[in-house]
Design a protein around this motif. Sequence first.
Motif, PDB file in Angstrom:
ATOM      1  N   CYS A 342       0.858  -1.181   0.000  1.00 45.65           N
ATOM      2  CA  CYS A 342       0.000   0.000   0.000  1.00 45.65           C
ATOM      3  C   CYS A 342       0.891   1.226   0.000  1.00 45.65           C
ATOM      4  O   CYS A 342       2.124   1.123   0.027  1.00 45.65           O
ATOM      5  CB  CYS A 342      -0.906   0.015   1.238  1.00 45.65           C
ATOM      6  N   THR A 343       0.278   2.406  -0.022  1.00 46.22           N
ATOM      7  CA  THR A 343       0.991   3.671   0.122  1.00 46.22           C
ATOM      8  C   THR A 343       0.387   4.423   1.299  1.00 46.22           C
ATOM      9  O   THR A 343      -0.844   4.510   1.414  1.00 46.22           O
ATOM     10  CB  THR A 343       0.881   4.525  -1.151  1.00 46.22           C
ATOM     11  N   LEU A 344       1.236   4.961   2.164  1.00 41.12           N
ATOM     12  CA  LEU A 344       0.792   5.719   3.327  1.00 41.12           C
ATOM     13  C   LEU A 344       1.200   7.175   3.175  1.00 41.12           C
ATOM     14  O   LEU A 344       2.299   7.476   2.690  1.00 41.12           O
ATOM     15  CB  LEU A 344       1.393   5.143   4.606  1.00 41.12           C
ATOM     16  N   TYR A 345       0.314   8.076   3.615  1.00 42.80           N
ATOM     17  CA  TYR A 345       0.564   9.515   3.547  1.00 42.80           C
ATOM     18  C   TYR A 345       0.430  10.138   4.934  1.00 42.80           C
ATOM     19  O   TYR A 345      -0.365   9.671   5.765  1.00 42.80           O
ATOM     20  CB  TYR A 345      -0.443  10.196   2.616  1.00 42.80           C
ATOM     21  N   ALA A 346       1.200  11.197   5.172  1.00 46.11           N
ATOM     22  CA  ALA A 346       1.098  11.934   6.433  1.00 46.11           C
ATOM     23  C   ALA A 346       1.449  13.395   6.188  1.00 46.11           C
ATOM     24  O   ALA A 346       2.201  13.727   5.265  1.00 46.11           O
ATOM     25  CB  ALA A 346       2.026  11.346   7.491  1.00 46.11           C
ATOM     26  N   GLU A 352      10.073  17.281   9.508  1.00 44.46           N
ATOM     27  CA  GLU A 352      10.284  16.344  10.612  1.00 44.46           C
ATOM     28  C   GLU A 352       8.959  15.847  11.182  1.00 44.46           C
ATOM     29  O   GLU A 352       8.812  14.653  11.492  1.00 44.46           O
ATOM     30  CB  GLU A 352      11.128  17.010  11.707  1.00 44.46           C
ATOM     31  N   GLU A 353       7.982  16.745  11.323  1.00 45.70           N
ATOM     32  CA  GLU A 353       6.670  16.349  11.844  1.00 45.70           C
ATOM     33  C   GLU A 353       5.970  15.386  10.875  1.00 45.70           C
ATOM     34  O   GLU A 353       5.354  14.403  11.304  1.00 45.70           O
ATOM     35  CB  GLU A 353       5.794  17.578  12.085  1.00 45.70           C
ATOM     36  N   ALA A 354       6.061  15.683   9.581  1.00 45.73           N
ATOM     37  CA  ALA A 354       5.426  14.806   8.586  1.00 45.73           C
ATOM     38  C   ALA A 354       6.064  13.423   8.607  1.00 45.73           C
ATOM     39  O   ALA A 354       5.373  12.405   8.549  1.00 45.73           O
ATOM     40  CB  ALA A 354       5.525  15.427   7.199  1.00 45.73           C
ATOM     41  N   GLU A 355       7.385  13.367   8.719  1.00 43.22           N
ATOM     42  CA  GLU A 355       8.074  12.076   8.744  1.00 43.22           C
ATOM     43  C   GLU A 355       7.768  11.303  10.020  1.00 43.22           C
ATOM     44  O   GLU A 355       7.618  10.076   9.997  1.00 43.22           O
ATOM     45  CB  GLU A 355       9.578  12.285   8.593  1.00 43.22           C
ATOM     46  N   ALA A 356       7.661  12.013  11.145  1.00 45.12           N
ATOM     47  CA  ALA A 356       7.316  11.343  12.406  1.00 45.12           C
ATOM     48  C   ALA A 356       5.904  10.771  12.351  1.00 45.12           C
ATOM     49  O   ALA A 356       5.655   9.638  12.801  1.00 45.12           O
ATOM     50  CB  ALA A 356       7.458  12.325  13.571  1.00 45.12           C
ATOM     51  N   ALA A 357       4.974  11.533  11.787  1.00 45.46           N
ATOM     52  CA  ALA A 357       3.595  11.052  11.649  1.00 45.46           C
ATOM     53  C   ALA A 357       3.536   9.858  10.706  1.00 45.46           C
ATOM     54  O   ALA A 357       2.782   8.901  10.928  1.00 45.46           O
ATOM     55  CB  ALA A 357       2.697  12.176  11.143  1.00 45.46           C
ATOM     56  N   LEU A 358       4.353   9.891   9.666  1.00 47.25           N
ATOM     57  CA  LEU A 358       4.401   8.774   8.724  1.00 47.25           C
ATOM     58  C   LEU A 358       4.949   7.516   9.408  1.00 47.25           C
ATOM     59  O   LEU A 358       4.412   6.421   9.225  1.00 47.25           O
ATOM     60  CB  LEU A 358       5.270   9.146   7.524  1.00 47.25           C
ATOM     61  N   ALA A 359       5.998   7.676  10.203  1.00 40.51           N
ATOM     62  CA  ALA A 359       6.584   6.529  10.907  1.00 40.51           C
ATOM     63  C   ALA A 359       5.564   5.883  11.843  1.00 40.51           C
ATOM     64  O   ALA A 359       5.490   4.645  11.957  1.00 40.51           O
ATOM     65  CB  ALA A 359       7.822   6.966  11.687  1.00 40.51           C
ATOM     66  N   ALA A 360       4.758   6.713  12.502  1.00 36.06           N
ATOM     67  CA  ALA A 360       3.725   6.184  13.401  1.00 36.06           C
ATOM     68  C   ALA A 360       2.677   5.389  12.623  1.00 36.06           C
ATOM     69  O   ALA A 360       2.215   4.330  13.077  1.00 36.06           O
ATOM     70  CB  ALA A 360       3.071   7.325  14.170  1.00 36.06           C
ATOM     71  N   ALA A 363       4.122   1.970  11.556  1.00 31.30           N
ATOM     72  CA  ALA A 363       4.121   1.031  12.693  1.00 31.30           C
ATOM     73  C   ALA A 363       2.722   0.491  12.948  1.00 31.30           C
ATOM     74  O   ALA A 363       2.537  -0.713  13.227  1.00 31.30           O
ATOM     75  CB  ALA A 363       4.665   1.730  13.931  1.00 31.30           C
ATOM     76  N   ARG A 364       1.717   1.355  12.848  1.00 25.70           N
ATOM     77  CA  ARG A 364       0.343   0.933  13.091  1.00 25.70           C
ATOM     78  C   ARG A 364      -0.122  -0.070  12.058  1.00 25.70           C
ATOM     79  O   ARG A 364      -0.736  -1.100  12.389  1.00 25.70           O
ATOM     80  CB  ARG A 364      -0.567   2.170  13.092  1.00 25.70           C
ATOM     81  N   VAL A 365       0.163   0.193  10.787  1.00 24.34           N
ATOM     82  CA  VAL A 365      -0.261  -0.710   9.720  1.00 24.34           C
ATOM     83  C   VAL A 365       0.478  -2.032   9.828  1.00 24.34           C
ATOM     84  O   VAL A 365      -0.122  -3.112   9.686  1.00 24.34           O
ATOM     85  CB  VAL A 365      -0.031  -0.057   8.341  1.00 24.34           C
ATOM     86  N   GLU A 366       1.780  -1.984  10.086  1.00 27.88           N
ATOM     87  CA  GLU A 366       2.538  -3.224  10.177  1.00 27.88           C
ATOM     88  C   GLU A 366       2.084  -4.080  11.352  1.00 27.88           C
ATOM     89  O   GLU A 366       2.120  -5.314  11.278  1.00 27.88           O
ATOM     90  CB  GLU A 366       4.031  -2.917  10.256  1.00 27.88           C
TER      91      GLU A 366
END
Length: 370
Positions: A342-346, A352-360, A363-366
């Motif tokens: 899939c593709t995830l967006y944040a 930095e905030e966008a990348e941190a939100a993306l990392a979260a 983790a949730r999807v995985e």
Amino acid sequence: MVGASCRAMAASLIRAGYQVTAGDLFADYDTQQLANATTLSKYPWSAPAWLSKTTVDAWCFTGGIENYPRLADRMSRHAPLLGPTPDSLRKVRDPFWLADLAKRHRFHFPESKRLDEALSSTVFNEPWLKKPFRSAGGLRIETVSEPPACSSQFFLQRQLSGTPMSMALLSTKKKVHVVGLCRLQIGFNFGAPGEFLFAGGVTSLQQASSELQVIAKAIHAEAKMLGLWGIDFLKIDRSTLLEVNPRWTASMALHDRRSAISLMGMHVAACEGKEVDEFSLSDNSAAAFRILYARQPINFREEVFEQIAVAFGLSREATIAGPEFADVPFPGSRIETGFPVCTLYADGATEEEAEAALAAKIARVESLLY
């Protein structure tokens, strides 16, 4: 539209008021919510026959067709192509044409050699890349330290170190506009199953340098670009052009979600010969995305689909406006190791905030998938 993944481009077109028909390599769940979508199992070779059976006013493409100018020319006999001509595709997808352009306009492009030339003249005491002429997403690129077998499908390019970036552009007949810049995420560190495989990106608030402007203007003028297109480059001491993507690129979805104006709407207008006003993105926020690749075989069960649908608000409206979870597999499908899931967006106030939100979100999807 035709492509390896039409979903983001289709959403942008629908925002501009168009109806969409798609021939897609994947034709994922959310793509079929947006468009009359057909899976092209023998992509791209099945695309001309599919287009000949549709009733559309025009067509455009993403992912892969740019490597097949003759195929694009055949398809243009069925419906007008909105985008660069097949002749433009031949030029910008030829690394040696780009090398000559760089020399004449005095910008940087990596030293490149044909394999037959390289076998007799290249000293392999530093890294070289073996790259396919028909490239897409970093597939089939590898580092070589000794002469590879001769092949007309590949060429050699000197490997350079730097930050991989992309620049999205919009060409009208008279002018080229900079849409925005992205810092790209490539390789194993970002979950991709290959060293050079494309995995995602995050928007950059930097302005295009004068050197990037020179590169864009030279390509626009000499290849007669039209509509949306992009370049990949390395940010070193000086920006070094790597590749031209003469189409909608994956990172354009980030710019599109930050703009009050549909980028594909502007693409259609430019291809119809209209000039566009100067434009800027709606705010100074950032956006990031990641293609999630399967770490192991996944059975995308119905209950997992339902959990994701609730967690990320899957709906046609969200897909059009700006999704969090996209390129959604069909419930019951099996995804093999190394294939895209899939593709995830944040979004965020800063990169930095966008990348941190993306990392979260990753983790949730995985946690749901594995």
